[in-house]
Design a protein around this motif. Structure first.
Motif, PDB file in Angstrom:
ATOM      1  N   ARG A  78     -60.693  -6.544  -2.475  1.00 39.42           N
ATOM      2  CA  ARG A  78     -61.077  -5.701  -1.457  1.00 39.42           C
ATOM      3  C   ARG A  78     -62.294  -4.543  -1.870  1.00 39.42           C
ATOM      4  O   ARG A  78     -61.838  -4.123  -2.916  1.00 39.42           O
ATOM      5  N   HIS A 108     -55.956  -3.362  -5.089  1.00 36.25           N
ATOM      6  CA  HIS A 108     -57.021  -4.535  -4.387  1.00 36.25           C
ATOM      7  C   HIS A 108     -58.333  -4.216  -4.850  1.00 36.25           C
ATOM      8  O   HIS A 108     -58.987  -5.163  -4.828  1.00 36.25           O
ATOM      9  N   VAL A 114     -52.482  -8.947  -4.805  1.00 32.49           N
ATOM     10  CA  VAL A 114     -52.913  -9.894  -3.575  1.00 32.49           C
ATOM     11  C   VAL A 114     -51.678  -9.572  -2.736  1.00 32.49           C
ATOM     12  O   VAL A 114     -50.864  -8.912  -2.974  1.00 32.49           O
ATOM     13  N   ASP A 115     -51.883  -9.801  -1.259  1.00 33.57           N
ATOM     14  CA  ASP A 115     -51.084 -10.036  -0.286  1.00 33.57           C
ATOM     15  C   ASP A 115     -50.632 -11.227   0.162  1.00 33.57           C
ATOM     16  O   ASP A 115     -51.796 -12.155   0.259  1.00 33.57           O
ATOM     17  N   ASP A 164     -44.698  -1.727   0.782  1.00 35.70           N
ATOM     18  CA  ASP A 164     -45.774  -2.833   1.127  1.00 35.70           C
ATOM     19  C   ASP A 164     -45.142  -4.094   0.939  1.00 35.70           C
ATOM     20  O   ASP A 164     -45.525  -4.795   0.041  1.00 35.70           O
ATOM     21  N   HIS A 167     -47.232  -7.147  -0.569  1.00 32.52           N
ATOM     22  CA  HIS A 167     -48.212  -6.735  -1.667  1.00 32.52           C
ATOM     23  C   HIS A 167     -47.673  -6.998  -3.059  1.00 32.52           C
ATOM     24  O   HIS A 167     -46.557  -6.636  -3.451  1.00 32.52           O
TER      25      HIS A 167
HETATM   26 ZN    ZN Z   1     -51.737  -5.177  -0.839  1.00 31.59          ZN
END
Ligand code: ZN
Length: 186
Positions: A78, A108, A114-115, A164, A167
């Protein structure tokens, strides 16, 4: 009074010495496990998933598949701009809050996270942490988490405070502030 001033000066010199030593010990030349890492001196910011993280992610997907679990990656690299947009979600824009990290403050943004999500037997994306599609009595989500940890990932569900759950990240011993400075794993 003179004695007091002398004491204060003494403490200040000691403090300066401690800070100097701390500075050298903490200067980011090596990761805690001794693995040296490179400085991205050309000032280039990462634009994709870090290769070692990409390899481990692919291995994770394969290992999950071998257990009858279909997982997929919903989000990997990201940019800082994308991250700022995500941070705005639930704050200055609609939706609910999904992150506490601004641009440059998430792994990220350096291609180190990564998710994931799961797919059920109908091939639909699910975020159900209790789903047991392979019917082995263990939640598929946690099976993926365990496999990920075996491969060296850290899980966002283990964080204190904001959890999260989708994640996974690898920090290679690098803090966000070191990454911001331009350091990346070798
Ligand atoms: Zn994440």
């Amino acid at each position: 009074m003179k004695r007091f001033i002398r004491d204060v000066i003494g403490w200040l010199i000691l403090l300066a010495a401690v800070l100097t030593i701390y500075h050298f010990l903490s200067s980011p030349q090596e990761t805690p496990d001794g693995e040296a890492y490179a400085y991205t001196s050309d000032g280039k910011v990462p634009t994709g998933l870090y290769p070692a993280v990409e390899d481990k992610t692919n291995e994770l997907i394969q290992r999950a598949e071998n257990r009858g679990i279909t997982m997929f990656i919903t989000d990997d690299f990201r940019s800082s701009a994308d991250q700022d947009e995500l941070y705005a979600q639930g704050r200055t824009s609609g939706g609910s809050i999904v992150t506490n990290a601004r641009g440059g403050e998430s792994y990220h943004n350096y291609g180190l996270a990564v998710d994931f999500a799961l797919k059920n037997s109908q091939g639909e994306a699910i975020w159900d942490m209790n789903y047991d599609g392979n019917g082995n009595g263990k939640a598929d989500w946690m099976e993926v988490v365990d496999l990920a940890k075996e491969l060296g990932f850290e899980w966002g569900g283990d964080w204190p405070g904001f959890k999260d759950y989708p994640h996974l990240q690898m920090d290679f011993g690098l803090t966000i502030s070191q990454l911001k400075e331009g350091y990346m794993p070798k």
